[in-house]
Design an enzyme around this catalytic site. Sequence first.
Site, PDB file in Angstrom:
ATOM      1  N   PHE A 128       0.529  -1.317   0.438  1.00  0.00           N
ATOM      2  CA  PHE A 128       0.044  -0.063  -0.490  1.00  0.00           C
ATOM      3  C   PHE A 128       1.009   0.476   0.206  1.00  0.00           C
ATOM      4  O   PHE A 128       1.679   1.523   1.072  1.00  0.00           O
ATOM      5  CB  PHE A 128      -1.060  -0.021   1.217  1.00  0.00           C
ATOM      6  CG  PHE A 128      -1.783   0.891   1.146  1.00  0.00           C
ATOM      7  CD1 PHE A 128      -2.594   0.941   0.239  1.00  0.00           C
ATOM      8  CD2 PHE A 128      -1.494   2.203   1.713  1.00  0.00           C
ATOM      9  CE1 PHE A 128      -3.497   2.164   0.544  1.00  0.00           C
ATOM     10  CE2 PHE A 128      -2.214   3.559   1.991  1.00  0.00           C
ATOM     11  CZ  PHE A 128      -3.257   3.002   0.663  1.00  0.00           C
ATOM     12  N   ASP A 215       9.402   2.567   1.961  1.00  0.00           N
ATOM     13  CA  ASP A 215       7.922   3.604   2.448  1.00  0.00           C
ATOM     14  C   ASP A 215       7.545   3.043   3.617  1.00  0.00           C
ATOM     15  O   ASP A 215       7.444   2.172   4.332  1.00  0.00           O
ATOM     16  CB  ASP A 215       6.748   2.791   1.147  1.00  0.00           C
ATOM     17  CG  ASP A 215       5.590   3.620   2.187  1.00  0.00           C
ATOM     18  OD1 ASP A 215       6.005   3.968   2.844  1.00  0.00           O
ATOM     19  OD2 ASP A 215       4.379   3.392   1.457  1.00  0.00           O
ATOM     20  N   LYS A 244       2.328   9.516   8.658  1.00  0.00           N
ATOM     21  CA  LYS A 244       1.616   9.480   9.374  1.00  0.00           C
ATOM     22  C   LYS A 244       2.447  10.395  11.011  1.00  0.00           C
ATOM     23  O   LYS A 244       1.334  10.950  11.343  1.00  0.00           O
ATOM     24  CB  LYS A 244       1.519   7.477   9.912  1.00  0.00           C
ATOM     25  CG  LYS A 244       0.777   7.443   8.362  1.00  0.00           C
ATOM     26  CD  LYS A 244      -0.121   6.215   8.862  1.00  0.00           C
ATOM     27  CE  LYS A 244      -1.186   5.452   8.144  1.00  0.00           C
ATOM     28  NZ  LYS A 244      -0.812   5.021   6.589  1.00  0.00           N
TER      29      LYS A 244
END
Length: 390
Positions: A128, A215, A244
């Site tokens: 993702f 990532d 995040k």
Amino acid sequence: MTSPIMPTYNRLPVTFDRGEGAWLFDENNTRYLDALSGIAVCNLGHAHPAVHQAICQQSAKLLHTSNIYRIAAQERLAELLTAASGMDNVFFSNSGAEANEAAIKLARKYGHDKGIEKPAVIVMEKSFHGRTLATLSATGNSKIQQGFAPLVEGFVRVPYNNIAAIAAAIADNASIVAVLVEPVQGEGGVNIPAPDYLNQIRDLCDQHGLLMMLDEIQTGIGRTGQFFAFQHNGILPDVCTLAKALGNGVPIGACLAHGKAGEVFQAGNHGSTFGGNPLACSAAIAVLTTLADEGLIAQASLKGKAIYDGFVARLQANPQVLDIRHKGLMIGIELARPCADLVKLALAQQLLINVTNDTTIRLLPPLVIDEQQIQLLVDTLSTLINEFTA
Ligand SMILES: *Cc1c(COP(=O)(O)O)cnc(C)c1O
């Protein structure tokens, strides 16, 4: 009644009004234990005083100027991030998807600079990387891509945790310029690769002159028990993305680069109006300072192990529990059947959890979770799982 909000999310029927550490309180002042942290965002818990203070102080002085001027907080944050990582420089964005967009653009330009006309990036199944067109094209989930063709080209997909597949893809395609991979797959089901997976990718990238791009949007900022998950492997990637938990809830993302990757972007190649503005950077500086001051990264390891041990003790006799795994405070409990219903059952017991990839319960508690809260989490969820699977 129709809602004025586009229905892009199936929302649970609860509205939170305030928070304190790992607790959230709804509009009726009912208290919930947050074992998800807004999906790996609020690593310092809710309403942390250091973040609150930083935002207040900065907003009293200056919210925004522009990246056409120097920004002191941005320079300071870049210093902290490069010192923590060993990377050389940073581009700031407002989200994870935008941080990955920067990484993908950087990889393409790196390729073009080497004379490769159609540069391609190796990406993983079940990955993702975000919801923009390029990042959903890089994402390994057909549900996320459904309805958005034509996808962005230039991605070659291989199975996760499979070095031979990466080597074969490189041998097969002279236009490969980079490998983009999550150190632990979050949305894909808390998939933890072999301990030397990243080291082997590093070796392959070195042999073939490719950029290793990690990532770390979910794994970064202490979540796995190191500031960056790649630090478990003693390597440095060429590119690494964060978002995040970087602002603990204030939107900010970052794309870090090292060595030759740090020399790819020149003036005019990339930009963002809000990226790295004084408000977001002040919040992130407070996050990094607090992580260090409170020793939270080491605690992520210890607390993750305590939660893991607790679940093993309570669930190992349950044949419906296929696997319990964790890297620091990234915890997955895989069941033998779909278990999305557990989210509502847990909510009814004032516990916030997540289910991803249909059958995996995902827990991302704040790094400030305390011993009693850990006990409550393990007790409540183990009982629920044992009832659910009975
Ligand atoms: C959440 C996430 C993203 C996307 O971040 P946004 O801020 O939602 O755009 C990208 N990659 C990973 C690994 C993520 O967990």
